[in-house]
Design an enzyme around this catalytic site. Structure first.
Site, PDB file in Angstrom:
ATOM      1  N   LYS A 128       8.047   2.482  -1.249  1.00  0.00           N
ATOM      2  CA  LYS A 128       7.574   1.906  -2.503  1.00  0.00           C
ATOM      3  C   LYS A 128       8.659   1.894  -3.575  1.00  0.00           C
ATOM      4  O   LYS A 128       8.901   0.870  -4.184  1.00  0.00           O
ATOM      5  CB  LYS A 128       6.386   2.713  -3.036  1.00  0.00           C
ATOM      6  N   ASP A 170       3.096  15.179  -0.112  1.00  0.00           N
ATOM      7  CA  ASP A 170       3.323  13.814   0.344  1.00  0.00           C
ATOM      8  C   ASP A 170       3.836  13.054  -0.875  1.00  0.00           C
ATOM      9  O   ASP A 170       3.098  12.804  -1.827  1.00  0.00           O
ATOM     10  CB  ASP A 170       2.000  13.221   0.852  1.00  0.00           C
ATOM     11  N   TRP A 225      -5.446   9.177   1.024  1.00  0.00           N
ATOM     12  CA  TRP A 225      -4.932   8.049   1.804  1.00  0.00           C
ATOM     13  C   TRP A 225      -5.508   8.182   3.216  1.00  0.00           C
ATOM     14  O   TRP A 225      -5.377   9.241   3.839  1.00  0.00           O
ATOM     15  CB  TRP A 225      -3.402   8.138   1.827  1.00  0.00           C
TER      16      TRP A 225
HETATM   17  N1  KET Z   1       1.569   8.688   1.788  1.00  0.00           N
HETATM   18  C1  KET Z   1       0.749   8.015   0.989  1.00  0.00           C
HETATM   19  C2  KET Z   1      -0.078   8.782   0.000  1.00  0.00           C
HETATM   20  C3  KET Z   1       0.690   6.628   1.076  1.00  0.00           C
HETATM   21  O1  KET Z   1      -0.128   5.992   0.253  1.00  0.00           O
HETATM   22  C4  KET Z   1       1.480   5.926   2.008  1.00  0.00           C
HETATM   23  C5  KET Z   1       1.351   4.477   2.149  1.00  0.00           C
HETATM   24  C6  KET Z   1       2.339   6.696   2.804  1.00  0.00           C
HETATM   25  C7  KET Z   1       2.342   8.068   2.683  1.00  0.00           C
HETATM   26  C8  KET Z   1       3.222   6.130   3.860  1.00  0.00           C
HETATM   27  O2  KET Z   1       3.933   5.033   3.575  1.00  0.00           O
HETATM   28  P1  KET Z   1       5.235   4.687   4.461  1.00  0.00           P
HETATM   29  O3  KET Z   1       5.387   3.233   4.342  1.00  0.00           O
HETATM   30  O4  KET Z   1       4.966   5.147   5.860  1.00  0.00           O
HETATM   31  O5  KET Z   1       6.348   5.448   3.842  1.00  0.00           O
HETATM   32  N2  KET Z   1       0.396   3.821   1.656  1.00  0.00           N
HETATM   33  C9  KET Z   1       0.199   2.364   1.626  1.00  0.00           C
HETATM   34  C10 KET Z   1       0.519   1.637   2.873  1.00  0.00           C
HETATM   35  C11 KET Z   1      -0.117   2.169   4.119  1.00  0.00           C
HETATM   36  O6  KET Z   1      -1.292   2.436   4.159  1.00  0.00           O
HETATM   37  O7  KET Z   1       0.643   2.315   5.108  1.00  0.00           O
HETATM   38  C12 KET Z   1      -1.225   2.110   1.131  1.00  0.00           C
HETATM   39  O8  KET Z   1      -1.982   3.069   0.921  1.00  0.00           O
HETATM   40  O9  KET Z   1      -1.584   0.958   0.938  1.00  0.00           O
END
Ligand code: KET
Length: 953
Positions: free
Chosen positions: A284, A248, A167
């Site tokens: 998610k 993560d 990511w």
């Molecule tokens: N870790 C991973 C692996 C991840 O894909 C995301 C979010 C997050 C943490 C953090 O998400 P949060 O909403 O802060 O709990 N991924 C999606 C959104 C983004 O990039 O913020 C994505 O990869 O599309």
């Protein structure tokens, strides 16, 4: 077990001041004397590679548009989804009429309990024994950041190892927190699976005490997770190397549909008593994206340690956001705290993950119908929200610009944003018109190639991804890159290139077609517009300067005080306007340079347009070796004959390093001497060049040493890089020179070491000596006039062909197709030798004509000879009568022109060793030394098995 908080050192000033590295340390913008804001020097940050996609999607007015960028779940109607349990919980909360007082710094107690239980199971001993320091934080991102800040403060010097790929935000998070990040191998594009060997080797090579960031489940972006048995081995390495795992967990529930099954890895680590950190997100799985709900926890070996760690986590959070938001935390505690709602959530979780699986199946079916001969199974095998296609950034751009399919530039499609109906559109429309057919090819060919057997693989491997996609070419660098990560802010151009902007403006369509043919992300239209603006601003500046001079001229004479005051006032106005304009001019100039430098060279009209498969075969030399026995590959031969030792290379240096032993060591020297002998005889000046070269010279040769997927090693805290090819020091040798035409061509040949990070490399052609971090090479480089370059290109090729034929290899010569050309090349001839071990041709050399592309960056000029002046012809040698006009008294000097440069591989040693060992092997296991090399082999003409040294006696 020693607890983490015993092991960690107290915070030091040094730790706090250590600049972020891992490519993320950025030069501060140079402060310009600014008229407007004092922050004039602040550069515009690039849009975020993921969230920026959503912004662009919103702006698109097309009815076809599809947002497959961000990982956010949509319903089958492609609408955002609020879970039923969330609605219910909110209703309950409203009814309870709760207040909005500050939460404690560590967050809502019920939320923290629910969160650790969700992760480890309610009966986890770690929970019962109070060994978990859990801090409610700001979703996954904020939790990771607090964890990273803790690492920076209490584990100074420890680097965070992240998977390649990962990511994109992981790099930002660790770099911004002051933790250096490094990468470990993860994805193997050939199997479209886990490169488990590479992963373990890289983790084993990590210094003790490093941090390993592990995706708890549903790896983003690859959708490839380790098996339980592999998790066990990963745990073993973490224990052996005292690594701190940092999970993560952003997609719990999305891999299998089960919240419990998806927690296998952290639960297993906890069971083994391994201390670890974990960031959890409810974005998610509870669909609480905008509520920012999550937690950072440290699972430790005793309660006392957990208490101390929590106290420090609180200390960090207090200074960042003080205490966390309450609304989402209450939702989580309501849902997890009530048996009935928890059960309902599990049902809804299964529903969400089930819908994505159904979409996978439909997409798979559609593609199978259309292309049954391709292996599309990767779509079904990948888990979680994403499908990782292997598309290059340029192809992704094309998908968006042309077909309104929004996706991230790493080739990731978020299937959570797709529905069954649109699968057809994505795969191909029923009408099968060229629009949609193109779409299908665009999206999936790159990925399908990975699974399409050796030929397809070879093609995929060599597809030139303009912006440094996951798949890089074998020898030679990716072209000029656009950094794809948001972590890199645009910087002022490091040097000035003499790009022919006027040509671009006057031929913008041809330049754009050229960019498309070469899969380049450069934007000629923007260059043309910037150039027009620049020219206009310059004219306006000239006009104002004249007005200023006129004004000050008018003040010289004797004047009435009133008239003088008016002129002074006018002068002030002009001065102010001029200052503003000059600043604009400087900004335009910088932007023009930045955009202009991204343009690739134009392309020779004979170059076939398309992927590597449309390259033209110019010559086929020799015949395939036929063996009356099962031939071995070079790795086996290297092992049996004690020639190549990757094991020791791995221990001493790392994965993809090797020792050559015995005859192989001599073979390297023999190949180098043989080649030098040949090229010197052909008129090349033999040279030994530096292995460390200034970054700016790389850039001027058309490479971007600090781009995201660069192959180039930079030296920390210096502007030096390790050469990836002697082309760089050779190109730099005549930087800023003005050469007399009669001295051209200058032919040079250098023996040098090549260092390559091999970022993203994988597959058959990455095994053994094909793709290594360091190797030796003899490189040819030519500086000449434009009239000479085509013929010299042919000569370089003939020289290569002559040598490889004399060495008895069977090979083909290819006029490489446009997708395969690096930014500097106008035309490129590759030679691919038959490699029995792979059962296909493998690249051993390439020869490029770069025309004036590098010379315009390196500023290599020549002065044409003036035509012999005819008696009485005063204007001879003064073309267009302008600059080169005859100066008073002196001879006519022709204006300088940019030279042309060419480069070609004379001998890439390891690949030659592969070709020789595999083609010259005998039934008895020995290898015959090619005739032409024997002179240089100390009398050895056959390489035979020998007694090996036993290291474990
Ligand atoms: N870790 C991973 C692996 C991840 O894909 C995301 C979010 C997050 C943490 C953090 O998400 P949060 O909403 O802060 O709990 N991924 C999606 C959104 C983004 O990039 O913020 C994505 O990869 O599309």
């Amino acid at each position: 077990m020693q607890s983490l908080s015993q092991a960690v050192a107290p915070p030091t000033t040094a730790a706090r001041l250590t600049p972020a590295s891992g490519g993320a340390a950025r030069r501060l913008p140079v402060a310009r004397p600014a008229r407007g804001s004092r922050l004039e020097g602040v550069e515009m940050a690039p849009p975020d590679p993921i969230l920026g996609v959503s912004e662009a999607f919103k702006r698109d007015t097309s009815g076809d548009k599809l947002n497959l960028g961000v990982g956010a779940y949509r319903t089958e109607e492609l609408q955002p989804f609020v879970l039923n349990v969330v609605r219910k919980a909110e209703e309950r909360m409203l009814a309870a009429n709760e207040n909005k007082e500050y939460l404690p710094i560590e967050g809502l107690a019920a939320f923290r309990k629910a969160t650790v239980e969700l992760l480890l199971g309610a009966d986890s001993p770690a929970i019962k024994e109070g060994r978990i320091a859990c801090l409610q934080s700001l979703s996954g991102t904020g939790s990771l950041r607090i964890g990273a800040a803790f690492i920076a403060k209490f584990m100074p010097g420890a680097a965070a190892y992240i998977s390649r790929p990962t990511w994109g935000n992981h790099k930002n998070i660790f770099a911004d927190a002051g933790v250096e990040w490094k990468e470990y191998s993860y994805f193997d594009p050939e199997t479209i699976g886990l490169d488990f060997g590479g992963m373990v080797a890289d983790l084993q090579a990590a210094p003790e005490g490093s941090v390993v960031v592990l995706h708890g489940c549903a790896h983003n972006p690859t959708g490839v997770d380790p098996t339980p048995e592999q998790w066990e081995q990963i745990a073993d390495v973490c224990v052996a190397k005292k690594l701190l795992p940092f999970f993560d967990v952003a997609y719990q529930g999305f891999a299998t549909g089960s919240l419990d099954a998806d927690a296998f890895a952290p639960r297993y680590f906890a069971q083994r008593g391994i201390e670890f950190a974990v960031a959890q997100s409810y974005s998610k799985n509870l669909g609480l994206y905008a509520e920012r709900v999550g937690a950072i926890s440290f699972v430790l070996s005793d309660k006392e340690a957990a208490d101390r760690v929590l106290s420090q986590l609180k200390r960090i959070a207090r200074a960042v956001y003080s205490n966390p938001p309450i609304h989402g935390a209450r939702i989580v505690s309501e849902v997890v705290g009530s048996e009935e709602m928890f059960a309902e959530w599990k049902g809804e979780m299964e529903e969400m993950s089930g819908r994505i699986k159904a979409v996978r199946q439909v997409l798979f079916d559609e593609l199978n119908k259309l292309e049954p001969n391709k292996d599309w199974s990767f779509i079904l095998k990948q888990v979680g929200m994403f499908s990782f296609t292997g598309l290059s950034p340029a192809q992704c751009d094309h998908m968006t610009n042309k077909w309104h399919v929004y996706m991230t530039k790493d080739g990731r499609l978020s299937l959570a944003g797709l529905n069954k109906a649109k699968c057809k559109y994505l795969a191909d429309a029923p009408s099968s018109n060229s629009h949609t057919l193109q779409l299908r090819i665009d999206v999936f060919d790159a990925a399908a190639l990975h699974g399409a057997g050796p030929e397809g693989r070879a093609r995929a491997e060599r597809t030139a991804a303009c912006c440094g996609g996951a798949v890089e070419r074998s020898i030679g660098f990716p072209g000029v890159h656009t950094p794809v990560s948001g972590s890199s802010a645009p910087e002022p151009p490091a040097y000035r290139a003499f790009v022919d902007f006027k040509f671009v403006r006057d031929n913008v369509e041809a330049v754009a077609a050229n960019c498309a043919a070469r899969l380049s992300c450069a934007d000629p239209q923007r260059v043309a517009t910037l150039y027009e603006e620049y020219v206009a601003a310059q004219q306006e500046t000239d006009r104002l300067r004249a007005a200023r001079n006129e004004n000050s001229g008018a003040m010289k004479g004797k004047l009435e005080p009133e008239a003088r005051a008016a002129l002074i006032e006018k002068g002030k106005g002009i001065k102010e306007e001029l200052e503003g304009l000059e600043a604009r001019l400087a900004a335009l100039d910088a932007e023009l340079q930045r955009e202009g430098q991204r343009l690739p060279n134009m392309t020779h009209p004979d170059v076939p347009i398309g992927g590597e498969d449309v390259s033209t075969q110019l010559q086929l030399v020799g015949q395939k070796q036929s063996f009356a026995f099962e031939p071995k590959d070079h790795l086996q031969l290297g092992e049996d004959l004690d020639l190549i030792d990757f094991e020791t290379g791995g221990v001493v240096s790392g994965a993809k390093f090797y020792y050559l032993r015995n005859e192989a060591a001599l073979l390297e020297l023999a190949l180098v001497n043989y080649t030098m002998h040949k090229v010197v005889a052909a008129g090349f000046t033999p040279m030994m060049t530096p292995d460390l070269v200034r970054e700016s010279v790389f850039e001027k040769c058309g490479f971007q040493p600090r781009a995201e997927n660069t192959q180039i090693y930079s030296v920390k805290d210096s502007a030096m890089c390790l050469t990836g090819t002697a082309e760089i020091p050779l190109g730099g040798a005549y930087m800023d020179a003005i050469l007399p035409a009669e001295q051209l061509p200058i032919r040079m040949a250098a023996f040098g070491h090549c260092f390559r990070t091999e970022a993203g490399a994988a597959g058959a052609a990455s095994k053994g000596l094909y793709r290594v971090h360091q190797f030796s090479k003899v490189e040819m480089f030519v500086v000449c006039t434009p009239e000479q370059s085509d013929a010299l290109h042919q000569q370089l090729l003939e020289l290569e062909v002559g040598m490889y034929a004399e060495l008895g290899l069977h090979f083909q010569v290819l006029d490489m197709a446009s997708h395969d050309l690096g930014a500097p090349a106008y035309r490129k001839f590759d030679i691919e030798a038959w490699m029995p071990g792979m059962g296909r041709y493998g690249e051993i050399s390439s020869a490029s004509n770069c025309t004036d592309y590098q010379a315009r960056r390196l500023n290599i000029r020549y002065r044409p000879q003036p035509p012999p002046a005819a008696e009485g012809d005063a204007a001879a040698g003064a073309p267009e009568g302008k600059k080169g006009g005859k100066k008073k008294g002196g001879p006519a000097k022709a204006p300088t022109q940019f030279a042309h440069t060419l480069n070609a591989t004379a001998c890439a040693v390891p690949r030659m060793i592969v070709a020789i060992l595999e083609n010259y092997q005998q039934e008895d296991g020995s290898v015959v030394v090619p005739e032409a090399l024997r002179l240089y082999m100390m009398g050895i003409d056959v390489i035979r098995p020998k007694k090996k040294i036993n290291k474990a006696a």
